[in-house]
Design a protein around this motif. Structure first.
Motif, mmCIF file in Angstrom:
data_model
loop_
_atom_site.group_PDB
_atom_site.id
_atom_site.type_symbol
_atom_site.label_atom_id
_atom_site.label_comp_id
_atom_site.label_asym_id
_atom_site.label_seq_id
_atom_site.Cartn_x
_atom_site.Cartn_y
_atom_site.Cartn_z
ATOM 1 N N SER A 155 0.880 -1.671 0.237
ATOM 2 C CA SER A 155 -0.317 0.118 -0.045
ATOM 3 C C SER A 155 0.923 1.130 0.154
ATOM 4 O O SER A 155 0.559 2.544 -0.647
ATOM 5 C CB SER A 155 -1.067 -0.051 1.289
ATOM 6 O OG SER A 155 -0.050 0.202 2.455
ATOM 7 N N GLY A 156 1.962 0.941 0.662
ATOM 8 C CA GLY A 156 2.594 2.557 0.170
ATOM 9 C C GLY A 156 3.368 2.890 -0.576
ATOM 10 O O GLY A 156 3.015 4.253 -1.478
ATOM 11 N N GLN B 207 2.085 2.139 -3.743
ATOM 12 C CA GLN B 207 0.847 2.293 -3.971
ATOM 13 C C GLN B 207 0.342 3.596 -4.278
ATOM 14 O O GLN B 207 0.551 5.047 -5.049
ATOM 15 C CB GLN B 207 -0.693 1.719 -3.997
ATOM 16 C CG GLN B 207 -0.288 0.255 -4.624
ATOM 17 C CD GLN B 207 -1.345 -0.639 -4.059
ATOM 18 O OE1 GLN B 207 -2.286 -0.584 -3.515
ATOM 19 N NE2 GLN B 207 -1.239 -1.913 -4.326
ATOM 20 N N LEU B 208 1.048 4.179 -3.086
ATOM 21 C CA LEU B 208 0.421 5.849 -1.909
ATOM 22 C C LEU B 208 1.460 7.016 -3.233
ATOM 23 O O LEU B 208 1.262 8.058 -2.925
ATOM 24 C CB LEU B 208 0.207 5.909 -0.753
ATOM 25 C CG LEU B 208 -1.365 5.838 -0.002
ATOM 26 C CD1 LEU B 208 -0.744 5.391 1.148
ATOM 27 C CD2 LEU B 208 -1.968 6.886 -0.362
ATOM 28 N N ILE C 24 0.606 12.950 0.200
ATOM 29 C CA ILE C 24 0.472 11.336 -0.179
ATOM 30 C C ILE C 24 2.039 10.885 -0.726
ATOM 31 O O ILE C 24 1.969 9.808 -0.130
ATOM 32 C CB ILE C 24 -0.793 10.951 -1.434
ATOM 33 C CG1 ILE C 24 -2.236 11.864 -0.895
ATOM 34 C CG2 ILE C 24 -1.223 9.912 -1.833
ATOM 35 C CD1 ILE C 24 -3.026 12.587 -2.042
ATOM 36 N N GLY D 255 3.549 7.583 1.331
ATOM 37 C CA GLY D 255 3.444 5.837 1.502
ATOM 38 C C GLY D 255 5.048 6.036 1.493
ATOM 39 O O GLY D 255 4.989 4.792 1.984
ATOM 40 N N ALA E 106 1.059 7.299 -6.275
ATOM 41 C CA ALA E 106 -0.732 7.912 -6.714
ATOM 42 C C ALA E 106 -0.059 9.219 -6.301
ATOM 43 O O ALA E 106 -0.945 10.213 -7.044
ATOM 44 C CB ALA E 106 -1.641 7.610 -6.215
ATOM 45 N N GLY E 107 0.211 9.528 -5.699
ATOM 46 C CA GLY E 107 1.002 11.105 -5.307
ATOM 47 C C GLY E 107 1.832 11.750 -6.384
ATOM 48 O O GLY E 107 1.426 12.655 -6.297
#
Length: 109
Positions: free
Chosen positions: A58-59, A61-62, A95, A99, A65-66
């Motif tokens: 998840s890190g 992916q953040l 974000i 992440g 996205a950021g």
């Protein structure tokens, strides 16, 4: 009468960090490439997590996205919406940093 305003040359011609963050968006091929590239990386990380038994990061992916929001989407927005552009840039950076923290601090991810 001559204008004696100091001309910005050399290293001084580069915009400061404040000018980079609060300046108008600069739509270019780089902004399109960043949006597409980080969007594909985000999509690939989500798809790999869905089709394999490994736990998705998840890190990471953040971070994708950021960076996509900060470097790509914010540069493609309407220049008249200056506050929205600034908010998107700063939000994307926050974000991405979140992440990175989730990715590298043990016990959070």
């Amino acid at each position: 009468m001559q204008d004696h305003a100091p001309a910005r040359t050399g290293a001084a011609a580069r915009p400061t960090l404040r000018e980079e963050l609060t300046g108008p968006p600069r739509p270019s091929g780089n902004a399109h490439a960043m949006t597409i590239g980080f969007g594909l990386l985000l999509t690939a990380s989500l798809v790999i997590g869905a089709f394999t038994d490994s736990a998705p990061s998840s890190g990471l992916q953040l971070v994708f996205a950021g960076l996509m929001a900060s470097l790509g989407v914010a540069e493609l927005m309407d220049p008249r919406r200056r506050r929205l552009v600034i908010g998107t840039r700063l939000g994307g950076m926050v974000i991405a940093l979140l992440g990175l923290v989730i990715q590298f601090v043990p016990g959070l991810g």
